[in-house]
Design an enzyme around this catalytic site. Structure first.
Site, PDB file in Angstrom:
ATOM      1  N   ASP A 176      37.280  36.060  31.734  1.00 27.10           N
ATOM      2  CA  ASP A 176      37.658  37.245  32.268  1.00 27.10           C
ATOM      3  C   ASP A 176      36.689  38.595  31.506  1.00 27.10           C
ATOM      4  O   ASP A 176      37.647  39.171  30.562  1.00 27.10           O
ATOM      5  CB  ASP A 176      38.819  37.482  32.781  1.00 27.10           C
ATOM      6  CG  ASP A 176      39.203  35.998  33.180  1.00 27.10           C
ATOM      7  OD1 ASP A 176      38.397  35.364  33.223  1.00 27.10           O
ATOM      8  OD2 ASP A 176      40.194  36.248  33.689  1.00 27.10           O
TER       9      ASP A 176
ATOM     10  N   ASP B 106      44.032  30.687  46.022  1.00 24.73           N
ATOM     11  CA  ASP B 106      44.960  31.435  45.152  1.00 24.73           C
ATOM     12  C   ASP B 106      46.499  30.917  46.137  1.00 24.73           C
ATOM     13  O   ASP B 106      46.395  31.672  46.965  1.00 24.73           O
ATOM     14  CB  ASP B 106      44.757  32.694  44.724  1.00 24.73           C
ATOM     15  CG  ASP B 106      44.086  32.723  44.255  1.00 24.73           C
ATOM     16  OD1 ASP B 106      42.652  32.178  43.656  1.00 24.73           O
ATOM     17  OD2 ASP B 106      42.990  34.734  43.715  1.00 24.73           O
TER      18      ASP B 106
END
Length: 241
Positions: free
Chosen positions: A8, A129
């Protein structure tokens, strides 16, 4: 079973968020390029990258870094984070990314998802998600009040080439992935599914492999690597086991 270690990127650093919260992040000293090199050195060929700067701005902020990783290490990369236009998808495809992950923009605009799948065949991954069976968007701040399974049924024939299912309650928490719900999603999905969120130890990797589900393509491992709960050498042994 592909194992996809994660990177990330925020402000050109490797970071990890807890449940997607930018105010609850851990920064690590290593650069994204060096981290990708560590993965390559241990034998990993598939990497999951999220451009958190991109998620905040809607621009391909770290495109050059992604390009360098692809060029330097010849890795199969899936990239997500604020990809909201066909132009952004093309930029990533042009630098050699294997899969471009569409999330909020595709969920809010199914026509965009359909067009992207048509224009970039076998390049589009869909990130779903969810929390308690409902989809969330825009950094998991917006509850769309749409059942994950209902949305998937609507877009199942668009030509998505990979589905990344994340249980928000598990992400960054190292409490083990939601295997049960992932299996339910995989049963419906027309494309392979990747498990995401909550990997806590090598046991979770072994569990994913034991599922022996031909519709579950891989598993993403993030915070557990950075925090030392899973040693890369140990994880690499699962590549061929």
């Amino acid at each position: 079973m592909k194992i996809l270690p994660a990177i990330d990127i925020k402000d050109n650093k490797c970071v990890r968020l807890i449940k997607g919260d930018f105010d609850n992040k851990t920064e690590y000293e290593i650069s994204p390029i060096d981290q990708a090199g560590k993965y390559k050195f241990q034998g990993f060929n598939n990497i999951h990258i999220v451009d958190l700067d991109g998620a905040l701005t809607g621009n391909t902020v770290n495109l050059e870094t992604i390009h360098e990783i692809v060029d330097k290490y010849d890795l199969q990369i899936e990239i997500g984070g604020g990809i909201r236009s066909l132009e952004s998808i093309k930029k990533y495809v042009d630098v050699g990314v294997e899969k471009v992950i569409l999330g909020s923009a595709a969920i809010k605009n199914k026509d965009f998802l359909k067009e992207a799948c048509k224009k970039f065949k076998n390049k589009i991954a869909l990130g779903l998600d969810a929390k308690d069976g409902k989809l969330y968007a825009f950094g998991w701040k917006e509850n769309l009040n749409i059942k994950t399974i209902d949305f998937l049924k609507e877009v199942n024939d668009f030509g998505v080439s990979r589905l990344i299912y994340t249980d928000i309650n598990r992400d960054g928490m190292k409490t083990s992935p939601n295997f049960e719900e992932t299996i339910n999603i995989a049963e419906i999905s027309n494309c392979p599914v990747v498990i995401s969120g909550g990997v806590s130890s090598i046991i979770d990797i072994k569990k994913a492999k034991v599922l022996n589900n031909e519709k579950i393509e891989g598993i993403i491992v993030g915070k557990a690597i950075y925090d030392g709960d899973i040693k890369l050498e140990e994880l690499a042994k699962e590549l061929d086991a």
